[in-house]
Design a protein around this motif. Structure first.
Motif, PDB file in Angstrom:
ATOM      1  N   GLU A   1       0.846  -1.107   0.045  1.00 44.24           N
ATOM      2  CA  GLU A   1       0.453  -0.052  -0.337  1.00 44.24           C
ATOM      3  C   GLU A   1       1.288   1.200   0.050  1.00 44.24           C
ATOM      4  O   GLU A   1       0.412   2.572  -1.093  1.00 44.24           O
ATOM      5  CB  GLU A   1      -1.111  -0.069   1.435  1.00 44.24           C
ATOM      6  N   ILE A   2       2.361   1.243   0.564  1.00 46.63           N
ATOM      7  CA  ILE A   2       2.643   2.266   0.857  1.00 46.63           C
ATOM      8  C   ILE A   2       3.505   2.077  -0.622  1.00 46.63           C
ATOM      9  O   ILE A   2       3.771   3.105  -1.225  1.00 46.63           O
ATOM     10  CB  ILE A   2       4.136   2.181   1.684  1.00 46.63           C
ATOM     11  N   ASN A   3       3.609   1.727  -1.582  1.00 42.04           N
ATOM     12  CA  ASN A   3       4.210   1.871  -2.421  1.00 42.04           C
ATOM     13  C   ASN A   3       3.309   2.462  -4.091  1.00 42.04           C
ATOM     14  O   ASN A   3       3.875   3.019  -4.555  1.00 42.04           O
ATOM     15  CB  ASN A   3       4.983   0.188  -2.711  1.00 42.04           C
ATOM     16  N   CYS A   4       2.215   1.846  -3.541  1.00 46.42           N
ATOM     17  CA  CYS A   4       0.996   1.989  -4.021  1.00 46.42           C
ATOM     18  C   CYS A   4       0.682   3.492  -3.979  1.00 46.42           C
ATOM     19  O   CYS A   4       0.927   4.496  -5.521  1.00 46.42           O
ATOM     20  CB  CYS A   4      -0.371   1.574  -4.016  1.00 46.42           C
ATOM     21  N   VAL A   5       0.406   3.987  -3.009  1.00 54.41           N
ATOM     22  CA  VAL A   5       0.811   5.803  -2.943  1.00 54.41           C
ATOM     23  C   VAL A   5       1.912   6.432  -3.735  1.00 54.41           C
ATOM     24  O   VAL A   5       2.081   7.476  -4.787  1.00 54.41           O
ATOM     25  CB  VAL A   5       1.067   6.498  -1.473  1.00 54.41           C
ATOM     26  N   ARG A   6       3.608   5.612  -3.277  1.00 52.10           N
ATOM     27  CA  ARG A   6       4.467   6.245  -4.071  1.00 52.10           C
ATOM     28  C   ARG A   6       4.739   6.447  -5.456  1.00 52.10           C
ATOM     29  O   ARG A   6       4.630   7.236  -5.821  1.00 52.10           O
ATOM     30  CB  ARG A   6       5.508   5.496  -3.305  1.00 52.10           C
ATOM     31  N   LYS A   7       4.291   5.660  -6.265  1.00 49.79           N
ATOM     32  CA  LYS A   7       3.569   4.951  -7.480  1.00 49.79           C
ATOM     33  C   LYS A   7       3.735   6.687  -7.797  1.00 49.79           C
ATOM     34  O   LYS A   7       3.660   6.788  -8.657  1.00 49.79           O
ATOM     35  CB  LYS A   7       3.395   3.684  -7.859  1.00 49.79           C
ATOM     36  N   HIS A   8       2.458   6.699  -7.649  1.00 48.90           N
ATOM     37  CA  HIS A   8       1.013   7.751  -8.304  1.00 48.90           C
ATOM     38  C   HIS A   8       1.665   9.444  -7.368  1.00 48.90           C
ATOM     39  O   HIS A   8       0.933  10.059  -7.831  1.00 48.90           O
ATOM     40  CB  HIS A   8      -0.055   7.273  -7.544  1.00 48.90           C
ATOM     41  N   LEU A   9       2.792   9.267  -7.098  1.00 47.63           N
ATOM     42  CA  LEU A   9       3.108  10.670  -6.927  1.00 47.63           C
ATOM     43  C   LEU A   9       4.707  10.837  -7.487  1.00 47.63           C
ATOM     44  O   LEU A   9       5.803  11.283  -6.092  1.00 47.63           O
ATOM     45  CB  LEU A   9       3.328  10.635  -4.551  1.00 47.63           C
ATOM     46  N   SER A  10       5.518   9.532  -8.441  1.00 49.78           N
ATOM     47  CA  SER A  10       6.241   9.942  -9.083  1.00 49.78           C
ATOM     48  C   SER A  10       6.066  10.011 -10.561  1.00 49.78           C
ATOM     49  O   SER A  10       5.623   9.024 -11.446  1.00 49.78           O
ATOM     50  CB  SER A  10       7.232   8.723  -8.408  1.00 49.78           C
ATOM     51  N   LEU A  11       7.453  10.462 -10.782  1.00 48.60           N
ATOM     52  CA  LEU A  11       7.202  10.867 -12.393  1.00 48.60           C
ATOM     53  C   LEU A  11       8.951   9.875 -12.710  1.00 48.60           C
ATOM     54  O   LEU A  11       9.068   9.416 -14.532  1.00 48.60           O
ATOM     55  CB  LEU A  11       7.742  11.449 -12.911  1.00 48.60           C
ATOM     56  N   VAL A  12       9.160   8.372 -11.955  1.00 50.83           N
ATOM     57  CA  VAL A  12       9.793   7.832 -12.297  1.00 50.83           C
ATOM     58  C   VAL A  12       9.311   6.355 -12.066  1.00 50.83           C
ATOM     59  O   VAL A  12      10.229   5.325 -12.914  1.00 50.83           O
ATOM     60  CB  VAL A  12      11.420   7.627 -11.106  1.00 50.83           C
ATOM     61  N   LYS A  13       8.483   6.270 -10.756  1.00 49.48           N
ATOM     62  CA  LYS A  13       8.366   4.479 -10.630  1.00 49.48           C
ATOM     63  C   LYS A  13       6.551   4.594 -11.637  1.00 49.48           C
ATOM     64  O   LYS A  13       6.293   5.299 -12.340  1.00 49.48           O
ATOM     65  CB  LYS A  13       7.140   4.737  -8.613  1.00 49.48           C
ATOM     66  N   GLY A  14       6.395   3.417 -10.692  1.00 49.66           N
ATOM     67  CA  GLY A  14       5.112   3.233 -11.734  1.00 49.66           C
ATOM     68  C   GLY A  14       4.959   2.467 -13.201  1.00 49.66           C
ATOM     69  O   GLY A  14       4.745   2.617 -13.349  1.00 49.66           O
TER      70      GLY A  14
END
Length: 422
Positions: free
Chosen positions: A152-165
């Motif tokens: 869940e933490i990484n789900c949020v991180r991905k949607h606040l990034s231009l490099v993840k996801g």
């Protein structure tokens, strides 16, 4: 006579050896390309993975990897940059920008090797428009204290990034891409290893918003605005062509290595699972019930048992103490075992750092709690204050390894000895 504590440490060492990049990475390397070889990556094992690539690569290469402070390794051609974990810092932002710049102007003759391991989510930092580093830091701190699982933490991180996801994959362009990963996530899902920078993202911004609501986390206006923006949906309108993704080390493989070591020492190994999640103290209580049941079933002359497990537990922080999830697990286990004479345990993070402290974890002896109580330290009080580090510091049972330069998540081992012959 060999002690159970020594045996437990040998289990941990066997698990670490199975995840050593210098031993496990070389067989996954492809032939050199016609063009350039560029190496990028992030994670607590990124520097040691880069050193392993250099040791086994026969043609020129270049690149940049980002690792946690204190987790660097000597390299000749691949630059290693250290940054903050688990809360990102400006070094991570600057290093990520340079990493992305190294991928510009590549051709179909070129090869990009992306080296990922646990911790990469915090180290790869590229905030979207309008979101400041301060916004991300505040949000990550709140998530880490909430008890949310890493997925869940990484789900949020991905949607606040231009490099993840998957967005790092888009930056590679026409070059061939091979991702070599060391998993630290339950289930080994590539989407969540370092927040999946090179694979398609199956999560949604609606899920990210729901996670924040679930844990009563109020984002800053900048974060809320970006999550409401369709641009935060990574898959929106993007044609995605994944490169190869290879898992070079994982929790399950390390547990199998520990089980083999246990057998060699005369134990009967039992692997409980490599993807155990939940509150650390709840997992500990369940393991204590199992360990006591098994202990009471042993007869003199039976083989001792070694219960092995991995995964990533969580801690909902309500106190002001110190300690990571592994020491909290051990303290709760000790309280539930209540001095059971035949049971010893070790719990540690395979990266060598449990939470934000300087220890990998700790070892629990049958007398750890009673000896601390004689000094006025009651385990229940320390657990209530989330101060497992302080407790095991007093009992003398903290486990120190320093950075191990790998990371296959939590490692837990419980040794159960049979009763002595009368």
């Amino acid at each position: 006579m060999r002690s159970p504590e020594t045996d437990l440490r040998r289990m941990f060492d066997a698990a670490l050896a199975a995840a050593d990049p210098m031993r496990c990475l070389s067989s996954f390397l492809p032939p050199p390309p016609k063009g350039r070889t560029v190496v990028v990556g992030a994670g607590k094992a990124a520097a040691s993975m880069a050193a392993a690539v250099e040791a086994h690569w026969s043609t020129p290469l270049s690149g940049l990897v980002i690792t946690r402070y204190g987790h660097g390794a000597a390299t000749r051609h691949i630059e290693v940059v250290e940054a903050a974990h688990p809360v990102p810092d400006a070094n991570g932002v600057e290093a990520t920008a340079r990493l992305l710049a190294s991928l510009e102007n590549l051709t179909s003759d070129d090869l990009v090797l992306c080296l990922l391991s646990g911790g990469g989510s915090a180290l790869l930092v590229a905030p979207p428009p309008g979101v400041l580093l301060d916004d991300k830091q505040a949000l990550i701190r709140a998530l880490l204290l909430s008890g949310a699982p890493i997925s869940e933490i990484n789900c949020v991180r991905k949607h606040l990034s231009l490099v993840k996801g998957g967005r790092l994959r888009q930056a590679v362009g026409p070059a061939r891409l091979l991702t070599l990963a060391i998993s630290d996530v339950p289930g080994d899902d590539p989407q969540f290893i370092a927040s999946g920078p090179t694979v398609a993202d199956m999560t949604t911004r609606a899920q990210a918003e729901a996670i924040l609501r679930r844990y009563d986390i109020v984002p800053t206006p900048a974060v809320a605005s970006w999550l409401a923006n369709p641009a935060s949906e990574h898959s929106a309108g993007v044609a995605f062509a994944e490169g190869r993704f290879e898992l070079v080390a994982a929790p399950g493989l390390s547990l199998e290595a520990a089980a083999k070591a246990a057998s060699g020492l005369g134990y009967e190994p039992i692997i409980l699972g490599d993807a155990i999640e939940g509150e650390a103290r709840d997992v500990a209580r369940a393991h204590a019930v199992l360990a006591r049941c098994l202990s009471h079933g042993l007869q003199p002359g039976d083989r001792p048992l070694m219960l092995l497990s991995g995964g990533e537990t969580t801690v909902t922080v309500v106190g002001r103490g110190r300690g990571g999830r592994n020491t909290e697990y051990l303290l709760a286990l000790g309280l539930a075992l209540d001095g059971e004479a035949s049971i010893f345990a070790l719990a540690a993070d395979t990266d060598g750092i449990d939470g934000r402290e300087d220890n990998a974890g700790a070892i629990l002896r049958p007398t750890s709690l009673s000896e601390a109580a004689e000094r006025g330290a009651l385990g229940a009080d320390y657990l209530a204050d989330n101060d497992a580090y302080g407790f095991f510091d007093l009992s003398g049972d903290l486990l120190f390894t320093g950075p191990t330069l790998t990371n296959v998540n939590d490692f837990r081992a419980i040794a159960i000895l049979p009763p002595a012959r009368r």
